[in-house]
Motif scaffolding. Structure first.
Motif, PDB file in Angstrom:
ATOM      1  N   LYS A 267      13.881  42.815  22.183  1.00 16.77           N
ATOM      2  CA  LYS A 267      14.812  42.825  23.313  1.00 16.77           C
ATOM      3  C   LYS A 267      15.749  41.624  23.330  1.00 16.77           C
ATOM      4  N   VAL A 268      15.185  40.434  23.299  1.00 18.80           N
ATOM      5  CA  VAL A 268      16.023  39.250  23.488  1.00 18.80           C
ATOM      6  C   VAL A 268      17.007  39.079  22.331  1.00 18.80           C
ATOM      7  N   LEU A 269      16.498  39.071  21.098  1.00 23.66           N
ATOM      8  CA  LEU A 269      17.376  38.808  19.955  1.00 23.66           C
ATOM      9  C   LEU A 269      18.393  39.915  19.750  1.00 23.66           C
ATOM     10  N   LYS A 270      18.043  41.154  20.084  1.00 23.00           N
ATOM     11  CA  LYS A 270      18.973  42.262  19.888  1.00 23.00           C
ATOM     12  C   LYS A 270      20.045  42.312  20.978  1.00 23.00           C
ATOM     13  N   ARG A 271      19.858  41.550  22.059  1.00 19.28           N
ATOM     14  CA  ARG A 271      20.837  41.576  23.150  1.00 19.28           C
ATOM     15  C   ARG A 271      21.567  40.244  23.314  1.00 19.28           C
ATOM     16  N   LEU A 272      21.402  39.361  22.353  1.00 15.36           N
ATOM     17  CA  LEU A 272      22.191  38.137  22.350  1.00 15.36           C
ATOM     18  C   LEU A 272      23.555  38.429  21.715  1.00 15.36           C
ATOM     19  N   SER A 273      24.596  37.913  22.306  1.00 20.35           N
ATOM     20  CA  SER A 273      25.945  38.118  21.777  1.00 20.35           C
ATOM     21  C   SER A 273      26.819  36.939  22.169  1.00 20.35           C
ATOM     22  N   ILE A 274      27.929  36.795  21.441  1.00 20.79           N
ATOM     23  CA  ILE A 274      28.922  35.772  21.749  1.00 20.79           C
ATOM     24  C   ILE A 274      30.054  36.442  22.514  1.00 20.79           C
ATOM     25  N   GLU A 275      30.259  36.032  23.740  1.00 23.51           N
ATOM     26  CA  GLU A 275      31.198  36.709  24.634  1.00 23.51           C
ATOM     27  C   GLU A 275      32.634  36.625  24.136  1.00 23.51           C
ATOM     28  N   ASN A 276      33.025  35.511  23.574  1.00 28.40           N
ATOM     29  CA  ASN A 276      34.418  35.325  23.171  1.00 28.40           C
ATOM     30  C   ASN A 276      34.586  35.335  21.655  1.00 28.40           C
ATOM     31  N   PHE A 277      33.653  35.988  20.930  1.00 28.13           N
ATOM     32  CA  PHE A 277      33.772  36.085  19.476  1.00 28.13           C
ATOM     33  C   PHE A 277      34.915  37.039  19.123  1.00 28.13           C
ATOM     34  N   SER A 278      35.775  36.629  18.192  1.00 33.25           N
ATOM     35  CA  SER A 278      36.926  37.440  17.807  1.00 33.25           C
ATOM     36  C   SER A 278      36.754  38.077  16.439  1.00 33.25           C
ATOM     37  N   GLU A 279      36.527  37.279  15.421  1.00 34.22           N
ATOM     38  CA  GLU A 279      36.364  37.796  14.069  1.00 34.22           C
ATOM     39  C   GLU A 279      35.676  36.737  13.228  1.00 34.22           C
ATOM     40  N   GLY A 280      35.069  37.203  12.107  1.00 29.71           N
ATOM     41  CA  GLY A 280      34.428  36.267  11.205  1.00 29.71           C
ATOM     42  C   GLY A 280      33.053  36.732  10.787  1.00 29.71           C
ATOM     43  N   GLU A 281      32.230  35.804  10.381  1.00 26.55           N
ATOM     44  CA  GLU A 281      30.895  36.074   9.855  1.00 26.55           C
ATOM     45  C   GLU A 281      29.866  35.815  10.946  1.00 26.55           C
ATOM     46  N   GLU A 282      29.167  36.878  11.331  1.00 27.97           N
ATOM     47  CA  GLU A 282      28.181  36.786  12.410  1.00 27.97           C
ATOM     48  C   GLU A 282      26.853  37.363  11.916  1.00 27.97           C
ATOM     49  N   ARG A 283      25.916  36.516  11.552  1.00 31.29           N
ATOM     50  CA  ARG A 283      24.610  36.970  11.104  1.00 31.29           C
ATOM     51  C   ARG A 283      23.718  37.300  12.290  1.00 31.29           C
ATOM     52  N   SER A 284      22.631  38.001  12.002  1.00 33.52           N
ATOM     53  CA  SER A 284      21.670  38.341  13.056  1.00 33.52           C
ATOM     54  C   SER A 284      20.744  37.160  13.306  1.00 33.52           C
ATOM     55  N   PRO A 285      20.314  36.955  14.556  1.00 30.30           N
ATOM     56  CA  PRO A 285      19.363  35.872  14.840  1.00 30.30           C
ATOM     57  C   PRO A 285      18.031  36.119  14.143  1.00 30.30           C
ATOM     58  N   GLU A 286      17.350  35.030  13.789  1.00 30.51           N
ATOM     59  CA  GLU A 286      16.062  35.096  13.109  1.00 30.51           C
ATOM     60  C   GLU A 286      15.006  34.424  13.975  1.00 30.51           C
ATOM     61  N   LEU A 287      13.844  35.076  14.068  1.00 29.49           N
ATOM     62  CA  LEU A 287      12.741  34.580  14.896  1.00 29.49           C
ATOM     63  C   LEU A 287      11.648  34.018  14.003  1.00 29.49           C
ATOM     64  N   SER A 288      11.060  32.905  14.438  1.00 28.71           N
ATOM     65  CA  SER A 288       9.978  32.284  13.672  1.00 28.71           C
ATOM     66  C   SER A 288       9.037  31.563  14.635  1.00 28.71           C
ATOM     67  N   LYS A 289       7.863  31.213  14.100  1.00 27.78           N
ATOM     68  CA  LYS A 289       6.876  30.454  14.873  1.00 27.78           C
ATOM     69  C   LYS A 289       6.889  29.006  14.427  1.00 27.78           C
ATOM     70  N   LYS A 290       6.823  28.122  15.399  1.00 29.01           N
ATOM     71  CA  LYS A 290       6.774  26.692  15.120  1.00 29.01           C
ATOM     72  C   LYS A 290       5.672  26.091  15.989  1.00 29.01           C
ATOM     73  N   GLY A 291       4.475  26.022  15.414  1.00 27.41           N
ATOM     74  CA  GLY A 291       3.341  25.563  16.206  1.00 27.41           C
ATOM     75  C   GLY A 291       2.982  26.591  17.258  1.00 27.41           C
ATOM     76  N   ASP A 292       2.957  26.163  18.510  1.00 25.96           N
ATOM     77  CA  ASP A 292       2.662  27.053  19.629  1.00 25.96           C
ATOM     78  C   ASP A 292       3.925  27.625  20.262  1.00 25.96           C
ATOM     79  N   ASP A 293       5.069  27.434  19.645  1.00 28.65           N
ATOM     80  CA  ASP A 293       6.342  27.851  20.232  1.00 28.65           C
ATOM     81  C   ASP A 293       6.985  28.943  19.381  1.00 28.65           C
ATOM     82  N   LEU A 294       7.824  29.753  20.029  1.00 24.35           N
ATOM     83  CA  LEU A 294       8.664  30.728  19.348  1.00 24.35           C
ATOM     84  C   LEU A 294      10.087  30.186  19.304  1.00 24.35           C
TER      85      LEU A 294
END
Length: 537
Positions: A267-294
């Motif tokens: 849900k969260v990563l698939k609904r993140l977007s840049i409101e004023n993005f016009s054109e260019g290279e936009e990769r998908s966000p990546e999720l990982s674990k870092k200790g006890d945090d996401l």
């Protein structure tokens, strides 16, 4: 008769077929029983009825047939031209056509029915089986003069036509049964897939695409930091800037929760977007674990829209913002975006615009909600803006536009050195300066977008243009109305005083804007972001 002869010719094969059963249908794929005249005589037509009703398929037979279909890789549905060679044999197939010992040519048919003496006649007339079925009684009379033999051939012709029609009907029924079984097979596959999906448990959610978990019950704070790695262009005319940024968001204390992992990924990563993005290279966000945090990370490079404020151009300063939007309604979101200001920075490893802009090193971040009236359902979404302040270097515009335009006005005062009665010479000087100022006005217009207000540079050029017009008007009045030189001197000194006053005002404004650059950007009044009201989270 001919029918009995044909049945006798195919009797051996018919008895063998009577012992076989169709593997897909609960019916006998046999030849007609003794005493029956044709496969479909004596029973109602089945054309247009469902396959299960036409063929009397029992549920047990359907289950057995489906099991065989699922175990074999050969598809049940085949092309129409090859269906008869791949599908199951139809019910009660006509022995005359299915028996390998059955006659296939007109000569064989005549000999099997003790009419072989006419085989040469049919051969001379080049009559085959299909043509024989189309013979009329008059044509038959011309070929066979004997009445008894002609009647026997007419019965054979009638039986062949009926057999051909019965076979076409059987093939149609096989096609209907074929389609019904294929539909049942597809339904069975769908039910198996649905049953397999319902058996998923929480342990199966190790697969990130399963999405079988419910949303977390407790909301958490999501700290978002931003790094501005590059700022390569600021285009005032298109109102865009080009940059490379790195976003990272952290939800603390949920790194071991599969439920939170699935919620962030689905849900969260698939609904993140840049409101004023016009054109260019936009990769998908990546999720990982870092200790006890996401932790999710997102690298973006491209052009971004920015409504620039150009009233003070060329001594303006622009807040270049990138607006991050979370597309989950604020009241139903389990994460609350907050700015992680301590870890955000403008690295600026590549900045080729240092000779045009001066960039502040601090990143200014702000959380806000969208306007409730922006959507019909009045949902509000979380927004987070991160930007850097860029101050334009005005020396280029001062030396290449402001100084030349102001010098044109001073040069036009040289027309007063020409005697006032020589209007043509005076007007030539003034009009030349006016045309030059007009050319500079077009240059200024090409440096800014089509805006509805005047920039600071526009005001300087227009005031200079106005003074040139006043000087030209004075030249005309001096030549036509004024009679004494002293009166003209008063007018010249008055115009010169007004021009010095205007220059003083512009110089004071220039110094004020230069001093205003020292005011921190966060001390300025907040601006609206792309039409959305700034509502604190």
């Amino acid at each position: 008769g001919p029918s009995a002869s044909m049945a006798a010719a195919a009797g051996g094969n018919g008895q063998k077929q009577s012992q076989e059963r169709d593997p897909f249908l609960n019916v006998d794929a046999t030849s007609p029983k003794a005493g029956s005249q044709s496969p479909t005589r004596g029973r109602p037509s089945t054309i247009g009825k469902p396959a299960s009703e036409s063929w009397n398929i029992s549920p047990r037979a359907i289950a057995q047939s489906l099991k065989q279909l699922l175990d074999t890789p050969v598809p049940l549905a085949v092309a129409p031209q090859s269906r008869s060679s791949q599908v199951a044999a139809p019910r009660d197939p006509p022995p005359f056509l299915f028996s390998p010992e059955a006659p296939t040519t007109i000569g064989e048919i005549l000999r099997k029915n003790d009419l072989g003496q006419y085989a040469n006649v049919f051969a001379e007339q080049k009559l085959d089986t299909d043509t024989f079925l189309q013979l009329t009684p008059d044509e038959m009379k011309n070929l066979i003069p004997t009445v008894g033999d002609r009647k026997r051939l007419e019965r054979i012709q009638k039986d062949l036509l009926q057999t051909k029609a019965d076979f076409a009907m059987c093939e149609n029924q096989v096609s209907q049964a074929n389609t019904a079984l294929l539909e049942l097979r597809n339904l069975l596959h769908q039910e198996e897939q649905q049953a397999a999906g319902n058996q998923k448990t929480e342990e199966d959610c190790e697969d990130l695409e399963s999405g079988c978990m419910e949303d977390p019950k407790e909301a958490r704070e999501m700290k978002v930091r931003v790094n501005i790695d590059q700022l390569t262009d600021v285009n005032s005319v298109e109102q865009k800037f080009e940059a490379q940024l790195f976003f990272a968001g952290t939800v603390y204390g949920v790194g071991k929760s599969k439920q939170w992992w699935a919620y962030m990924q689905k849900k969260v990563l698939k609904r993140l977007s840049i409101e004023n993005f016009s054109e260019g290279e936009e990769r998908s966000p990546e999720l990982s674990k870092k200790g006890d945090d996401l932790v999710w990370s997102w690298k973006i490079k491209g052009k971004f829209l920015e409504q620039m404020e150009l009233r003070d151009f060329p001594h303006d300063r622009q807040e270049l913002n990138v607006v991050l939007r979370l597309g989950i309604p604020h009241d139903r979101s389990k994460v609350k975006m907050t700015a992680h200001r301590d870890k955000s920075a403008a690295v600026l490893t590549a900045c080729p615009i240092d000779n045009v802009w001066t960039l502040e090193k601090d990143i200014h971040m702000k959380e806000f909600l969208t306007d409730p009236g922006q959507y019909a359902n009045r949902d509000q979404f979380q927004m987070l803006s991160a930007g850097i302040v860029a101050k334009r270097l005005s020396a280029y515009y001062l030396t290449n536009i402001v100084v030349p335009v102001c010098s044109f006005v001073f040069a036009s005062f040289l027309s007063f050195a020409v005697p006032r009665d020589e209007l043509a010479d005076r007007a030539s000087i003034t009009l030349t300066m006016i045309l030059t100022a007009v050319a500079y006005k077009f240059v200024c217009s090409s440096m800014t977008p089509a805006i509805s207000y005047l920039t600071f540079l526009d005001k300087i050029v227009l005031v200079s243009w106005g003074f040139l017009f006043l000087i030209g008007l004075e030249n005309m009045i001096a030549a036509v109305v004024i009679q004494e030189d002293r009166q003209e001197q008063y007018m010249v000194f008055g115009l010169l005083g007004l021009w010095v006053f205007a220059l003083s005002y512009f110089a004071a404004k220039w110094v004020y804007l230069w001093l205003h650059d020292a005011v921190p950007a966060n001390a300025r009044k907040p601006r609206r972001h792309h039409g959305s009201s700034v509502t604190p989270v």
